[in-house]
Scaffold this motif. Structure first.
Motif, PDB file in Angstrom:
ATOM      1  N   PRO A 139       0.812  -1.228   0.000  1.00  0.00           N
ATOM      2  CA  PRO A 139       0.000   0.000   0.000  1.00  0.00           C
ATOM      3  C   PRO A 139       0.841   1.272   0.000  1.00  0.00           C
ATOM      4  O   PRO A 139       0.328   2.353  -0.254  1.00  0.00           O
ATOM      5  CB  PRO A 139      -0.802  -0.098   1.294  1.00  0.00           C
ATOM      6  N   SER A 140       2.136   1.156   0.287  1.00  0.00           N
ATOM      7  CA  SER A 140       2.981   2.350   0.286  1.00  0.00           C
ATOM      8  C   SER A 140       3.570   2.639  -1.098  1.00  0.00           C
ATOM      9  O   SER A 140       4.240   3.648  -1.285  1.00  0.00           O
ATOM     10  CB  SER A 140       4.107   2.209   1.318  1.00  0.00           C
ATOM     11  N   ASP A 141       3.349   1.757  -2.082  1.00  0.00           N
ATOM     12  CA  ASP A 141       3.796   2.026  -3.449  1.00  0.00           C
ATOM     13  C   ASP A 141       2.995   3.189  -4.030  1.00  0.00           C
ATOM     14  O   ASP A 141       1.797   3.296  -3.786  1.00  0.00           O
ATOM     15  CB  ASP A 141       3.587   0.793  -4.351  1.00  0.00           C
ATOM     16  N   LYS A 142       3.650   4.012  -4.830  1.00  0.00           N
ATOM     17  CA  LYS A 142       2.981   5.193  -5.388  1.00  0.00           C
ATOM     18  C   LYS A 142       1.768   4.822  -6.241  1.00  0.00           C
ATOM     19  O   LYS A 142       0.804   5.568  -6.306  1.00  0.00           O
ATOM     20  CB  LYS A 142       3.967   6.020  -6.211  1.00  0.00           C
ATOM     21  N   GLU A 143       1.807   3.651  -6.875  1.00  0.00           N
ATOM     22  CA  GLU A 143       0.676   3.227  -7.706  1.00  0.00           C
ATOM     23  C   GLU A 143      -0.564   2.918  -6.858  1.00  0.00           C
ATOM     24  O   GLU A 143      -1.668   2.884  -7.367  1.00  0.00           O
ATOM     25  CB  GLU A 143       1.019   1.977  -8.531  1.00  0.00           C
ATOM     26  N   ARG A 144      -0.363   2.681  -5.571  1.00  0.00           N
ATOM     27  CA  ARG A 144      -1.485   2.323  -4.697  1.00  0.00           C
ATOM     28  C   ARG A 144      -2.053   3.527  -3.951  1.00  0.00           C
ATOM     29  O   ARG A 144      -3.022   3.387  -3.214  1.00  0.00           O
ATOM     30  CB  ARG A 144      -1.020   1.261  -3.675  1.00  0.00           C
ATOM     31  N   PHE A 145      -1.464   4.712  -4.133  1.00  0.00           N
ATOM     32  CA  PHE A 145      -2.008   5.913  -3.510  1.00  0.00           C
ATOM     33  C   PHE A 145      -3.378   6.187  -4.127  1.00  0.00           C
ATOM     34  O   PHE A 145      -3.603   5.890  -5.301  1.00  0.00           O
ATOM     35  CB  PHE A 145      -1.105   7.122  -3.771  1.00  0.00           C
ATOM     36  N   ILE A 146      -4.289   6.756  -3.352  1.00  0.00           N
ATOM     37  CA  ILE A 146      -5.603   7.089  -3.924  1.00  0.00           C
ATOM     38  C   ILE A 146      -5.489   8.324  -4.801  1.00  0.00           C
ATOM     39  O   ILE A 146      -4.627   9.177  -4.594  1.00  0.00           O
ATOM     40  CB  ILE A 146      -6.689   7.300  -2.833  1.00  0.00           C
TER      41      ILE A 146
END
Length: 141
Positions: free
Chosen positions: A8-15
């Protein structure tokens, strides 16, 4: 299935937050996601970024457009990515459990920004002489 393998800390997983989500000048069909009375008049990406950064979020801006945004102006460009969860799945900020919470917070805080308060007070002072002139004309009649 990327959400199962990526942290969840990957940039692709940011909302993703587009300004149109909290714009009270837009309709639900045009992309608004919160009630219009809680929205903000034409928010910008930089305003959303400033508010959420001040709240302690990990935020970055991308030069993207909302699909339903017909205006290609630089003012309406941009997408804000916000980290909601840490690598272990815990919330970054306990107050914000969902993207809706983040939207409501941004919409509540943007009108309090210095740039907004200065603009509105400047507009008031410049409109006062005009209003006074109009009033005096009415009195003469």
């Amino acid at each position: 299935m990327a959400h199962l393998t990526q942290s969840p800390s990957d940039k692709e997983r940011f909302i993703c937050l587009y300004p149109v989500y909290i714009n009270n000048k837009k309709t639900l069909a045009e992309g608004r996601r919160i009630p219009s009375e809680k929205g903000v008049e034409n928010p910008s990406c930089t305003e959303i970024r400033d508010v959420l950064t001040a709240a302690g979020f990990n935020v970055y801006v991308e030069n993207k457009m909302h699909p339903r945004e017909w205006n290609r102006d630089a003012q309406f460009r941009g997408r804000v990515r916000v980290q909601l969860k840490q690598a272990d799945g815990e919330l970054c900020n306990e107050k914000f459990g969902s993207r809706k919470d983040v939207m409501f917070y941004a919409a509540e805080m943007i009108p309090k920004l210095k740039t907004r308060t200065q603009k509105s007070s400047g507009a008031d002072s410049s409109s006062q002489p005009g209003d006074g002139g109009k009033k005096s004309k009415k009195k003469k009649k």
